[in-house]
Design a protein around this motif. Structure first.
Motif, PDB file in Angstrom:
ATOM      1  N   MET A   1     -13.111  -8.184 -24.389  1.00  0.00           N
ATOM      2  CA  MET A   1     -13.124  -7.130 -24.281  1.00  0.00           C
ATOM      3  C   MET A   1     -12.785  -6.575 -25.755  1.00  0.00           C
ATOM      4  O   MET A   1     -11.247  -6.449 -25.888  1.00  0.00           O
ATOM      5  CB  MET A   1     -12.123  -6.437 -22.972  1.00  0.00           C
ATOM      6  CG  MET A   1     -12.774  -7.279 -21.485  1.00  0.00           C
ATOM      7  SD  MET A   1     -12.018  -6.365 -19.878  1.00  0.00           S
ATOM      8  CE  MET A   1     -12.820  -6.574 -19.095  1.00  0.00           C
ATOM      9  N   GLN A   2     -13.504  -5.353 -26.258  1.00  0.00           N
ATOM     10  CA  GLN A   2     -12.728  -4.533 -27.042  1.00  0.00           C
ATOM     11  C   GLN A   2     -11.098  -3.860 -27.830  1.00  0.00           C
ATOM     12  O   GLN A   2     -10.481  -4.566 -28.473  1.00  0.00           O
ATOM     13  CB  GLN A   2     -14.477  -3.280 -28.153  1.00  0.00           C
ATOM     14  CG  GLN A   2     -13.364  -3.201 -29.338  1.00  0.00           C
ATOM     15  CD  GLN A   2     -14.738  -2.284 -29.911  1.00  0.00           C
ATOM     16  OE1 GLN A   2     -15.668  -1.857 -29.353  1.00  0.00           O
ATOM     17  NE2 GLN A   2     -14.712  -2.028 -30.945  1.00  0.00           N
ATOM     18  N   ASP A   3     -11.479  -3.311 -26.385  1.00  0.00           N
ATOM     19  CA  ASP A   3     -10.125  -2.893 -26.942  1.00  0.00           C
ATOM     20  C   ASP A   3      -8.420  -3.821 -25.767  1.00  0.00           C
ATOM     21  O   ASP A   3      -7.087  -3.653 -25.361  1.00  0.00           O
ATOM     22  CB  ASP A   3      -9.806  -1.645 -25.224  1.00  0.00           C
ATOM     23  CG  ASP A   3     -10.841  -0.537 -26.085  1.00  0.00           C
ATOM     24  OD1 ASP A   3     -11.122  -0.349 -27.169  1.00  0.00           O
ATOM     25  OD2 ASP A   3     -11.399   0.401 -24.801  1.00  0.00           O
ATOM     26  N   GLY A   4      -9.173  -4.839 -25.317  1.00  0.00           N
ATOM     27  CA  GLY A   4      -7.873  -5.721 -24.409  1.00  0.00           C
ATOM     28  C   GLY A   4      -7.472  -5.323 -23.472  1.00  0.00           C
ATOM     29  O   GLY A   4      -7.920  -5.056 -23.161  1.00  0.00           O
ATOM     30  N   LEU A   5      -6.061  -5.673 -23.754  1.00  0.00           N
ATOM     31  CA  LEU A   5      -5.263  -5.815 -22.302  1.00  0.00           C
ATOM     32  C   LEU A   5      -5.352  -3.825 -21.865  1.00  0.00           C
ATOM     33  O   LEU A   5      -4.628  -3.398 -23.221  1.00  0.00           O
ATOM     34  CB  LEU A   5      -3.960  -5.980 -22.471  1.00  0.00           C
ATOM     35  CG  LEU A   5      -3.619  -6.055 -20.706  1.00  0.00           C
ATOM     36  CD1 LEU A   5      -3.842  -6.399 -19.442  1.00  0.00           C
ATOM     37  CD2 LEU A   5      -2.026  -6.397 -20.601  1.00  0.00           C
TER      38      LEU A   5
END
Length: 251
Positions: free
Chosen positions: A120-124
């Motif tokens: 996911m581009q935004d991570g956690l």
């Protein structure tokens, strides 16, 4: 002759602890067949660490199955002759052990939810209390292919910085701490945060994020209360779940 008689008491205890950690990771279903790795620095031998004999499932790991290697990936000691080490495991773990002398234990996983968040581009995202433990305390390292090149080590270490948890983008999760108890607790919390995020996103509903001030407060609360006594209690409780396996771990 048993391996226990060929190594120091401190090394044998480290081997038993690491074998137990491998089995805990298996118990919580964070394995990937024979891939992924956990390493533990050998007590009183700062340039040597223990890692899994490649090809053995985590569920079967024993103290005598672990391999002692140096930062160059060389197997140390005649008692480990005939064992093998996965190259990617050496590249990742040796980089951190060599660069961070305060780090004794490194855990790396490829779970479904961990890999999903890593993609996911935004991570956690700060969606749950578990995730807020890592708010502004989580590193990221961009994917460069299978970790076989020593050239990547410097970038991996630079990206980790002073953090104890990192998402390897398009790859998986990593935690690194001063002892196996904290490394395990960090990985358990990070994995649970990833599981919750994947489930929340799958609903398709609008998600609620706590205000930034609340996120920062929760992160600070975790840092204040997350002392050695607490993480050891977590470890002791987890070990009770595999109590029947402990004798086999120390073989």
């Amino acid at each position: 002759m048993s391996l226990q008689t060929q190594v120091s008491a401190a090394e044998w205890q480290a081997r038993c602890t690491l074998a137990t950690l491998y089995r805990l990771i298996a118990h919580f279903r964070m394995t990937d067949l024979i891939d992924t790795h956990i390493s533990l620095r050998v007590p009183d031998e700062p340039n040597h660490f223990l890692i899994n004999h490649y090809g053995l499932p985590f569920e079967r790991m024993r103290a005598s199955d672990l391999v002692k290697i140096n930062h160059n990936g060389d197997i140390v000691g005649a008692h480990d002759a005939g064992k093998s080490v996965n190259t990617a495991g050496f590249v990742i773990h040796s980089a951190i052990h060599a660069a961070r002398p305060e780090i004794d234990c490194v855990i790396h996983t490829h779970t479904g939810d961990g890999m999903a968040v890593a993609a996911m581009q935004d991570g956690l995202l700060p969606l749950t209390q578990h995730a807020l433990k890592f708010y502004q305390r989580l590193a990221y390292h961009d994917y460069e292919g299978i970790a076989l090149d020593l050239d990547e080590q410097s970038r991996l270490v630079a990206d980790l910085g002073t953090h104890q948890a990192m998402i390897l983008r398009n790859h998986g999760l990593l935690t690194a701490a001063e002892n196996p108890y904290r490394a395990f607790h960090l990985m358990y919390m990070l994995e649970r945060a990833c599981q919750a995020q994947v489930k929340a996103l799958s609903t398709g509903q609008a998600l609620t994020r706590p205000p930034e001030a609340v996120c920062a407060r929760a992160s600070a609360q975790f840092a204040a209360e997350d002392d050695d006594a607490y993480v050891r209690k977590v470890w002791d409780a987890a070990v009770l779940l595999i109590e029947a396996q402990l004798a086999d771990c120390c073989r």
